[in-house]
Motif scaffolding. Structure first.
Motif, PDB file in Angstrom:
ATOM      1  N   VAL A 103       0.863  -1.194   0.000  1.00 27.20           N
ATOM      2  CA  VAL A 103       0.000   0.000   0.000  1.00 27.20           C
ATOM      3  C   VAL A 103       0.895   1.239   0.000  1.00 27.20           C
ATOM      4  O   VAL A 103       0.724   2.164  -0.804  1.00 27.20           O
ATOM      5  CB  VAL A 103      -0.927   0.046   1.242  1.00 27.20           C
ATOM      6  CG1 VAL A 103      -1.661   1.377   1.321  1.00 27.20           C
ATOM      7  CG2 VAL A 103      -1.919  -1.098   1.247  1.00 27.20           C
ATOM      8  N   ILE A 104       1.889   1.220   0.896  1.00 22.53           N
ATOM      9  CA  ILE A 104       2.758   2.387   1.037  1.00 22.53           C
ATOM     10  C   ILE A 104       3.614   2.564  -0.213  1.00 22.53           C
ATOM     11  O   ILE A 104       3.724   3.658  -0.763  1.00 22.53           O
ATOM     12  CB  ILE A 104       3.657   2.240   2.293  1.00 22.53           C
ATOM     13  CG1 ILE A 104       2.797   1.988   3.531  1.00 22.53           C
ATOM     14  CG2 ILE A 104       4.530   3.478   2.494  1.00 22.53           C
ATOM     15  CD1 ILE A 104       3.585   1.537   4.749  1.00 22.53           C
ATOM     16  N   TYR A 105       4.182   1.462  -0.672  1.00 24.54           N
ATOM     17  CA  TYR A 105       5.049   1.549  -1.855  1.00 24.54           C
ATOM     18  C   TYR A 105       4.254   2.033  -3.073  1.00 24.54           C
ATOM     19  O   TYR A 105       4.714   2.899  -3.821  1.00 24.54           O
ATOM     20  CB  TYR A 105       5.707   0.193  -2.145  1.00 24.54           C
ATOM     21  CG  TYR A 105       6.613   0.280  -3.339  1.00 24.54           C
ATOM     22  CD1 TYR A 105       7.763   1.064  -3.301  1.00 24.54           C
ATOM     23  CD2 TYR A 105       6.297  -0.376  -4.533  1.00 24.54           C
ATOM     24  CE1 TYR A 105       8.585   1.184  -4.410  1.00 24.54           C
ATOM     25  CE2 TYR A 105       7.117  -0.261  -5.646  1.00 24.54           C
ATOM     26  CZ  TYR A 105       8.260   0.516  -5.569  1.00 24.54           C
ATOM     27  OH  TYR A 105       9.066   0.644  -6.678  1.00 24.54           O
ATOM     28  N   MET A 206      -1.242   0.852  11.328  1.00 23.04           N
ATOM     29  CA  MET A 206      -1.170  -0.602  11.448  1.00 23.04           C
ATOM     30  C   MET A 206      -1.337  -1.115  12.885  1.00 23.04           C
ATOM     31  O   MET A 206      -1.861  -2.196  13.103  1.00 23.04           O
ATOM     32  CB  MET A 206       0.205  -1.010  10.919  1.00 23.04           C
ATOM     33  CG  MET A 206       0.281  -2.383  10.423  1.00 23.04           C
ATOM     34  SD  MET A 206      -0.881  -2.549   9.079  1.00 23.04           S
ATOM     35  CE  MET A 206      -0.154  -3.791   8.139  1.00 23.04           C
ATOM     36  N   TYR A 207      -0.841  -0.333  13.863  1.00 22.75           N
ATOM     37  CA  TYR A 207      -0.865  -0.804  15.259  1.00 22.75           C
ATOM     38  C   TYR A 207      -1.990  -0.154  16.067  1.00 22.75           C
ATOM     39  O   TYR A 207      -1.950  -0.129  17.295  1.00 22.75           O
ATOM     40  CB  TYR A 207       0.492  -0.558  15.928  1.00 22.75           C
ATOM     41  CG  TYR A 207       1.602  -1.373  15.301  1.00 22.75           C
ATOM     42  CD1 TYR A 207       1.835  -2.685  15.704  1.00 22.75           C
ATOM     43  CD2 TYR A 207       2.387  -0.848  14.285  1.00 22.75           C
ATOM     44  CE1 TYR A 207       2.833  -3.442  15.115  1.00 22.75           C
ATOM     45  CE2 TYR A 207       3.388  -1.596  13.685  1.00 22.75           C
ATOM     46  CZ  TYR A 207       3.605  -2.890  14.105  1.00 22.75           C
ATOM     47  OH  TYR A 207       4.587  -3.646  13.525  1.00 22.75           O
ATOM     48  N   GLU A 208      -2.980   0.384  15.363  1.00 19.20           N
ATOM     49  CA  GLU A 208      -4.098   1.081  16.012  1.00 19.20           C
ATOM     50  C   GLU A 208      -4.691   0.311  17.192  1.00 19.20           C
ATOM     51  O   GLU A 208      -5.031   0.906  18.221  1.00 19.20           O
ATOM     52  CB  GLU A 208      -5.196   1.311  14.957  1.00 19.20           C
ATOM     53  CG  GLU A 208      -6.508   1.779  15.516  1.00 19.20           C
ATOM     54  CD  GLU A 208      -7.605   1.885  14.460  1.00 19.20           C
ATOM     55  OE1 GLU A 208      -7.419   1.414  13.314  1.00 19.20           O
ATOM     56  OE2 GLU A 208      -8.645   2.450  14.801  1.00 19.20           O
ATOM     57  N   THR A 233      -5.232   7.170   4.604  1.00 18.61           N
ATOM     58  CA  THR A 233      -5.299   6.498   5.903  1.00 18.61           C
ATOM     59  C   THR A 233      -5.102   5.000   5.668  1.00 18.61           C
ATOM     60  O   THR A 233      -5.936   4.352   5.047  1.00 18.61           O
ATOM     61  CB  THR A 233      -6.660   6.771   6.581  1.00 18.61           C
ATOM     62  OG1 THR A 233      -6.852   8.194   6.645  1.00 18.61           O
ATOM     63  CG2 THR A 233      -6.698   6.194   7.986  1.00 18.61           C
ATOM     64  N   MET A 234      -3.952   4.506   6.138  1.00 18.32           N
ATOM     65  CA  MET A 234      -3.568   3.134   5.819  1.00 18.32           C
ATOM     66  C   MET A 234      -3.654   2.243   7.052  1.00 18.32           C
ATOM     67  O   MET A 234      -3.419   2.694   8.174  1.00 18.32           O
ATOM     68  CB  MET A 234      -2.140   3.174   5.274  1.00 18.32           C
ATOM     69  CG  MET A 234      -1.550   1.847   4.986  1.00 18.32           C
ATOM     70  SD  MET A 234      -0.185   1.645   6.104  1.00 18.32           S
ATOM     71  CE  MET A 234      -0.010  -0.092   6.102  1.00 18.32           C
ATOM     72  N   ASN A 235      -4.010   0.987   6.829  1.00 22.54           N
ATOM     73  CA  ASN A 235      -4.155   0.048   7.927  1.00 22.54           C
ATOM     74  C   ASN A 235      -4.038  -1.363   7.340  1.00 22.54           C
ATOM     75  O   ASN A 235      -3.730  -1.502   6.152  1.00 22.54           O
ATOM     76  CB  ASN A 235      -5.516   0.273   8.621  1.00 22.54           C
ATOM     77  CG  ASN A 235      -5.479  -0.016  10.103  1.00 22.54           C
ATOM     78  OD1 ASN A 235      -4.968  -1.038  10.524  1.00 22.54           O
ATOM     79  ND2 ASN A 235      -6.038   0.885  10.908  1.00 22.54           N
ATOM     80  N   PHE A 324       4.061  -3.379  19.723  1.00 22.07           N
ATOM     81  CA  PHE A 324       4.690  -4.385  20.604  1.00 22.07           C
ATOM     82  C   PHE A 324       6.198  -4.290  20.547  1.00 22.07           C
ATOM     83  O   PHE A 324       6.903  -5.282  20.447  1.00 22.07           O
ATOM     84  CB  PHE A 324       4.169  -5.804  20.350  1.00 22.07           C
ATOM     85  CG  PHE A 324       3.975  -6.203  18.911  1.00 22.07           C
ATOM     86  CD1 PHE A 324       5.044  -6.242  18.020  1.00 22.07           C
ATOM     87  CD2 PHE A 324       2.709  -6.575  18.451  1.00 22.07           C
ATOM     88  CE1 PHE A 324       4.862  -6.627  16.718  1.00 22.07           C
ATOM     89  CE2 PHE A 324       2.507  -6.956  17.132  1.00 22.07           C
ATOM     90  CZ  PHE A 324       3.591  -6.984  16.264  1.00 22.07           C
ATOM     91  N   TYR A 325       6.672  -3.031  20.625  1.00 24.93           N
ATOM     92  CA  TYR A 325       8.113  -2.781  20.610  1.00 24.93           C
ATOM     93  C   TYR A 325       8.507  -1.836  21.737  1.00 24.93           C
ATOM     94  O   TYR A 325       7.718  -0.987  22.141  1.00 24.93           O
ATOM     95  CB  TYR A 325       8.518  -2.095  19.292  1.00 24.93           C
ATOM     96  CG  TYR A 325       8.030  -2.799  18.064  1.00 24.93           C
ATOM     97  CD1 TYR A 325       8.666  -3.945  17.594  1.00 24.93           C
ATOM     98  CD2 TYR A 325       6.919  -2.322  17.363  1.00 24.93           C
ATOM     99  CE1 TYR A 325       8.206  -4.606  16.460  1.00 24.93           C
ATOM    100  CE2 TYR A 325       6.459  -2.973  16.227  1.00 24.93           C
ATOM    101  CZ  TYR A 325       7.103  -4.104  15.780  1.00 24.93           C
ATOM    102  OH  TYR A 325       6.647  -4.761  14.664  1.00 24.93           O
ATOM    103  N   VAL A 326       9.746  -2.002  22.211  1.00 25.51           N
ATOM    104  CA  VAL A 326      10.358  -0.949  23.037  1.00 25.51           C
ATOM    105  C   VAL A 326      11.633  -0.522  22.338  1.00 25.51           C
ATOM    106  O   VAL A 326      12.220  -1.281  21.540  1.00 25.51           O
ATOM    107  CB  VAL A 326      10.674  -1.404  24.486  1.00 25.51           C
ATOM    108  CG1 VAL A 326       9.399  -1.572  25.287  1.00 25.51           C
ATOM    109  CG2 VAL A 326      11.515  -2.665  24.504  1.00 25.51           C
TER     110      VAL A 326
HETATM  111  N1  PLP Z   1       3.656  -0.598   8.757  1.00 22.64           N
HETATM  112  C1  PLP Z   1       4.328  -0.856   9.879  1.00 22.64           C
HETATM  113  C2  PLP Z   1       4.597   0.257  10.816  1.00 22.64           C
HETATM  114  C3  PLP Z   1       4.788  -2.144  10.145  1.00 22.64           C
HETATM  115  O1  PLP Z   1       5.482  -2.392  11.266  1.00 22.64           O
HETATM  116  C4  PLP Z   1       4.529  -3.167   9.219  1.00 22.64           C
HETATM  117  C5  PLP Z   1       5.034  -4.542   9.418  1.00 22.64           C
HETATM  118  O2  PLP Z   1       5.961  -4.797  10.143  1.00 22.64           O
HETATM  119  C6  PLP Z   1       3.814  -2.844   8.061  1.00 22.64           C
HETATM  120  C7  PLP Z   1       3.410  -1.562   7.856  1.00 22.64           C
HETATM  121  C8  PLP Z   1       3.578  -3.862   6.974  1.00 22.64           C
HETATM  122  O3  PLP Z   1       2.621  -4.743   7.227  1.00 22.64           O
HETATM  123  P1  PLP Z   1       2.334  -5.951   6.230  1.00 22.64           P
HETATM  124  O4  PLP Z   1       2.957  -7.147   6.834  1.00 22.64           O
HETATM  125  O5  PLP Z   1       0.846  -6.029   6.157  1.00 22.64           O
HETATM  126  O6  PLP Z   1       2.925  -5.624   4.899  1.00 22.64           O
END
Ligand code: PLP
Length: 400
Positions: A103-105, A206-208, A233-235, A324-326
């Motif tokens: 999506v981003i690319y 993604m982490y909503e 708005t991506m998810n 789920f990161y520090v």
């Molecule tokens: N955006 C973030 C911030 C991510 O951490 C990740 C995966 O690690 C993604 C996007 C990509 O997710 P997907 O596995 O659906 O390509």
């Protein structure tokens, strides 16, 4: 003549995948390795979602679909944005891709010309700058600080914007820091963007659903409706529904952009997997009750990891709001000597020495554009986390 194109030569392979791979290789050689490098939930895809996929196979939903997603999934996505984010979209404003990454690319490759700039707060997800480079643009990192909670300040955004700025790439909660922008913080960034109508925003949400305590989640188009016409708005379903392997990501935004992204897909990937799309329909429309308890589980793990790392000499670990990161600092270890006798000159050295001496695989901060830090993914059991953090404490205690 080099086989590799000039565009690809400017791109680094993913450091997180490389760290995970290195851990796997050492494990295969018989070493006792704990990998905290990979970013995926440790629980399985819920059964109702698996059943929907099995039904789709049996019903013969195994053919090409619309390039950028089946209508049923687009409807489910429209429903999700209305229900959870108060955002109104039409199905013609929705793109479904084979994962969040494409999506981003696709958004970048659809819109960037050489010299176009993309503002990216650091620490950033490893793939952002390289996707921008691959698409021909120029990443413009904005360095945040641990003291500012790893969040970009409005004056930093203002200073980073030039006439060549095409996009701001926001990610909240963040991979790698776990930092999430509160409504007032998004409001302040939105005020800057209102003064620069040529800048578009891609918000990676993604982490909503991995948000802790009483944090109130907002996304920027919801905070400032005037930005709606230049926000993507991506998810995706990868993290919230434990569907990393199914490869479904999605976004909603202005129709002209959505059409361009579909055009890219029509000549590259074609549609995302038909079966995964039907599974994603069930993920978004089916029961959502496991999401909150799941976030509580991650919150407990966060608390365990933050507390244990803050007891390691030379490490300081801030408490993130989500994901789920520090992203702890190793400033207190730089210039000191590891058990191997080598001097720890950087966060990359720290990661190598930790792996060699205690068998714990983490990703060094330089990969995310901000040093001296490292990232731990705590999407694993308490027992494994306790073992890993105890090993990190032992490593730090042995540093001279
Ligand atoms: N955006 C973030 C911030 C991510 O951490 C990740 C995966 O690690 C993604 C996007 C990509 O997710 P997907 O596995 O659906 O390509």
């Amino acid at each position: 003549m080099s086989l590799e194109s000039a565009a690809l030569a400017r791109v680094k392979p993913s450091a997180t995948l490389a760290a995970d791979q290195k851990g796997r290789e050492l494990k295969a050689m018989g070493r006792d390795i704990i990998s905290l490098a990979a970013g995926e939930p440790d629980f399985d895809t819920p059964d109702n979602i698996k059943d929907a996929a099995i039904r789709a196979i049996r019903d013969g939903k195994t053919k090409y679909t619309n390039v950028d997603g089946i209508p049923e999934l687009k409807e489910a996505i429209v429903g999700k944005f209305a229900r959870e984010n108060g955002l109104t979209y039409k199905t013609s404003q929705v793109n479904v891709s084979p994962g969040g990454k494409p999506v981003i690319y696709n958004a970048m490759v659809s819109t960037l010309n050489p010299g176009d700039e993309v503002v990216i707060p650091a620490p950033y997800w490893v793939s952002y700058p390289d996707m921008v480079r691959l698409a021909g643009g120029t990443p413009v990192p904005v360095l945040t600080t641990a003291a500012a909670g790893f969040k970009m300040k409005p004056e930093q955004l203002e200073a980073a914007i030039t006439p060549r700025t095409r996009w701001l790439l926001l990610n909240s909660p963040s991979n790698p820091s776990g930092a999430a922008y509160a409504k007032a913080e998004l409001r302040a960034l939105a005020d800057v963007l209102l003064r620069h109508p040529h800048v578009w925003v891609l918000t990676d949400d993604m982490y909503e659903h991995l948000i802790f305590g009483d944090f109130d989640y907002w996304t920027i188009a919801q905070v400032e409706p005037e930005l709606y016409d230049r926000t993507l708005t991506m998810n995706g379903v990868s993290k919230a529904y434990a569907m990393t392997g199914w490869r479904i990501g999605y976004a909603a935004g202005p129709e002209p952009l959505i059409r361009l992204m579909g055009k890219v897909m029509s000549q590259t990937t074609s549609n995302p997997c038909s079966i995964s799309q039907w599974a994603a329909v069930e993920a978004l429309n089916g029961p959502q009750d496991f999401i909150k308890p799941n976030a509580r589980l991650f919150e407990e793990r966060r608390d365990l990891v933050v507390s244990m790392l803050n007891q390691a000499r030379g490490i300081h670990c801030p408490t993130p709001e989500g994901a789920f990161y520090v992203y702890p600092s190793v400033e207190g270890l730089i210039g000191r000597t590891a058990p191997s006798g080598k001097v720890i000159g950087s966060d990359a050295d720290f990661a190598v020495e930790l792996l060699e001496s205690q068998g714990v695989s983490v990703v060094f901060g330089a990969a995310f554009g901000l040093s001296p830090f490292f990232r731990i993914s705590y999407a694993t059991s308490n027992a494994v986390l306790e073992d890993a953090c105890a090993r990190i404490q032992r490593f730090c205690a042995a540093v001279r």
